[in-house]
Design an enzyme around this catalytic site. Structure first.
Site, short mmCIF file in Angstrom:
data_model
loop_
_atom_site.label_atom_id
_atom_site.label_comp_id
_atom_site.label_asym_id
_atom_site.label_seq_id
_atom_site.Cartn_x
_atom_site.Cartn_y
_atom_site.Cartn_z
N SER A 146 -17.52 -11.80 14.27
CA SER A 146 -16.52 -10.77 14.02
C SER A 146 -17.19 -9.40 13.85
O SER A 146 -17.93 -8.98 14.73
CB SER A 146 -15.68 -11.17 12.80
OG SER A 146 -14.49 -10.44 12.72
N ASP B 47 -7.90 -14.97 20.51
CA ASP B 47 -8.46 -14.76 19.17
C ASP B 47 -7.69 -13.62 18.53
O ASP B 47 -7.66 -12.50 19.07
CB ASP B 47 -9.94 -14.42 19.31
CG ASP B 47 -10.64 -14.19 17.98
OD1 ASP B 47 -9.96 -13.92 16.98
OD2 ASP B 47 -11.88 -14.26 17.95
N HIS C 250 -10.60 -17.85 15.72
CA HIS C 250 -11.59 -16.82 15.42
C HIS C 250 -12.92 -17.49 15.14
O HIS C 250 -13.11 -18.13 14.12
CB HIS C 250 -11.12 -16.02 14.21
CG HIS C 250 -11.91 -14.77 13.97
ND1 HIS C 250 -12.25 -13.89 14.98
CD2 HIS C 250 -12.42 -14.23 12.82
CE1 HIS C 250 -12.92 -12.87 14.46
NE2 HIS C 250 -13.06 -13.06 13.17
#
Length: 502
Positions: free
Chosen positions: A218, A439, A468
């Site tokens: 991320s 995602d 994710h």
């Protein structure tokens, strides 16, 4: 009622935004020929508890608070280590970052082991977790945010109309002023991706390594991209999973959350429709889609158990991060659709207390605001956000009127001290970009963006999956094996590739 509402808002948080030409970047790293060596010891009790049953070691590394003043004030960063299991096969260290910005990563080595990190990686590397500057045990910053205050989430509330943008502007301005008041030691302005990348290099030097490998998820992809760009000769094997698309998270990056929700929601809708007899949310994906809008608008007018339309949208977004969360999301919808206050409160409380429950939203919110606002200049005009909300409400109806809404960055008290890190394509071909096709917070477009910037240095591994996090955090064998082969054997794909649904 009020307490239940704050608990729900905290749950939603758990999901997870024109420089002057006179600005000049600070040096990549301050000159320090003899980096102090670390002394490993016992980790803090909260880290020990979170990492159990895996035992980690912890240490601190001193770094400058301000790299433009390397001989000035210093802060201590806490790092953790899970030593490689086979010294004969050890090839170096693998730094880890879980994202955020603002998430603690000290227990991440243990969490990845629990999720099935392959033995080949454990043999090859010492896993290095950390709390990055300002986070947790590393000179934590504060803005004084509380669960009962007006500012409780990184993502702004869904703006049902122009008046809602105006109301949020007041909250955002108050949040920025609150951060300035609490910045008593002046550290908040030095929380940037560039400075954190410099910290990574100090950690590398303190551990006596010539190079470091890196695995970031991320926002951790932005940090990893920044490190590989600033220190290409010191970067070894770099894996960036669930990419935000650049070395920093800006307004466009947060607005892409809404794109990700549009692309991820159909998987949940299909799942829920196949279980209509259990949840009653719709017999077809289209009917589930309609239920979302109907329920959101009803809760806008008449909340259930403190659960309003904004919280439903935030909660739904957060539960799309993992397919394993679909049942909880469906149960929550079911309770809210039936007006069942008791069930709605119970489910919300279970969600808030499941797994690692943060004792305070203050530190992660403060770090997220500081890094995103310090990295790059944000629009200052409220009308820019008003226009963005109107546009994104149309093109991303599920969530666009939230992610385009105004944030504290519009009123941030500190201007960026340097331009954001530019992606540097001049270096070894050592960046593997891993990206699920669907995602919620980091849509596949982010991987393609970074692939275009790391033209010669990277390869893009796309995964036909939803959720994710793909490597270890997902369940696609191709993604697991391809990424592990790169980390262990150094075999990066010869060209971009697609891992089909497993």
């Amino acid at each position: 009622m009020k307490r239940q509402r704050s608990t729900g808002r905290s749950s939603a948080l758990a999901v997870v935004l024109a420089l002057s030409g006179s600005l000049a970047p600070a040096p990549a790293v301050a000159d320090e020929p003899q980096a102090p060596r670390v002394r490993w010891g016992t980790c803090p009790k909260d880290v020990v508890a979170e990492a159990a049953p895996t035992a980690l070691q912890c240490a601190t590394v001193p770094v400058p608070a301000d790299y433009a003043d390397p001989k000035g004030a210093r802060i201590d960063l806490m790092i953790s280590r899970l030593a490689g299991t086979n010294p004969d096969k050890r090839r170096g260290m693998l730094m880890l970052n879980p994202g955020g910005p603002g998430a603690s990563g000290l227990a991440l080595p243990a969490l990845l082991v629990a999720r099935g990190l392959p033995a080949g990686v454990l043999d090859s590397y010492d896993l290095i977790g950390m709390d990055t500057r300002g986070v947790g045990h590393s000179a934590p910053v504060t803005c004084g945010f509380t669960e009962d205050g007006p500012y409780t989430a990184n993502i702004p509330p869904y703006a049902v109309d122009d008046a809602a943008v105006t109301a949020q502007a007041k909250v955002a301005e108050q949040a920025a002023e609150q951060c300035a008041r609490h910045d008593r030691n002046g550290l908040l302005r030095h929380l940037t991706t560039a400075n954190t990348a410099r910290d990574l290099d100090r950690i590398r030097a303190s551990l006596g390594e010539e190079k470091t490998s890196y695995l970031g998820y991320s926002y951790g992809t932005a940090l990893g991209a920044a490190y590989a760009s600033m220190f290409p000769e010191r970067s070894d094997r770099i894996v960036l999973d669930s990419n935000i698309g650049d070395t920093h998270l800006d307004r466009d990056g947060i607005r892409r959350y809404a794109l990700g929700m549009e692309q991820s929601f159909p998987d949940f809708a299909k799942w829920a429709a196949a279980r209509h007899d259990s949840y009653g949310l719709g017999r077809t994906p289209a009917q589930v889609h309609k239920t979302y809008f109907t329920l959101s608008e009803r809760l806008d007018k008449a909340p259930v158990a403190g659960f309003d339309g904004n919280l439903l949208r935030q909660y739904t977004f957060s539960q799309l991060f993992k397919k394993t969360q679909y049942p909880k999301l469906a149960q929550q919808w079911q309770a809210l659709a039936g007006g069942d206050d008791t069930a709605a409160r119970r489910l919300l409380t279970q969600h808030a207390t499941a797994g690692k429950a943060s004792s305070s939203i203050d530190n992660p919110l403060a770090v997220f605001a500081a890094v995103t606002c310090n990295d790059v200049e944000w629009p200052k005009n409220v009308d820019a956000y008003r226009h963005g909300v109107t546009k994104d409400r149309r093109r991303y109806p599920l969530f666009g009127a939230a992610t385009a809404n105004i944030t504290p960055c519009a009123f941030w008290p500190y201007a960026p001290s340097e331009p954001p890190v530019a992606v540097n394509d001049d270096g070894p071909r050592n960046v593997l970009l891993v990206q699920n096709l669907r995602d919620a917070p980091t849509p596949h477009h982010g991987g393609k963006m970074l692939r275009q910037k790391f033209t010669d240095r990277s390869r893009l591994l796309s995964v036909d999956d939803t959720g994710h996090g793909a490597y270890v955090l997902g369940d696609n064998p191709c993604a697991l094996n391809t990424t592990t082969r790169y980390l262990v054997e150094g075999k990066i794909p010869g060209k971009d590739m697609l891992c089909r649904a497993g």
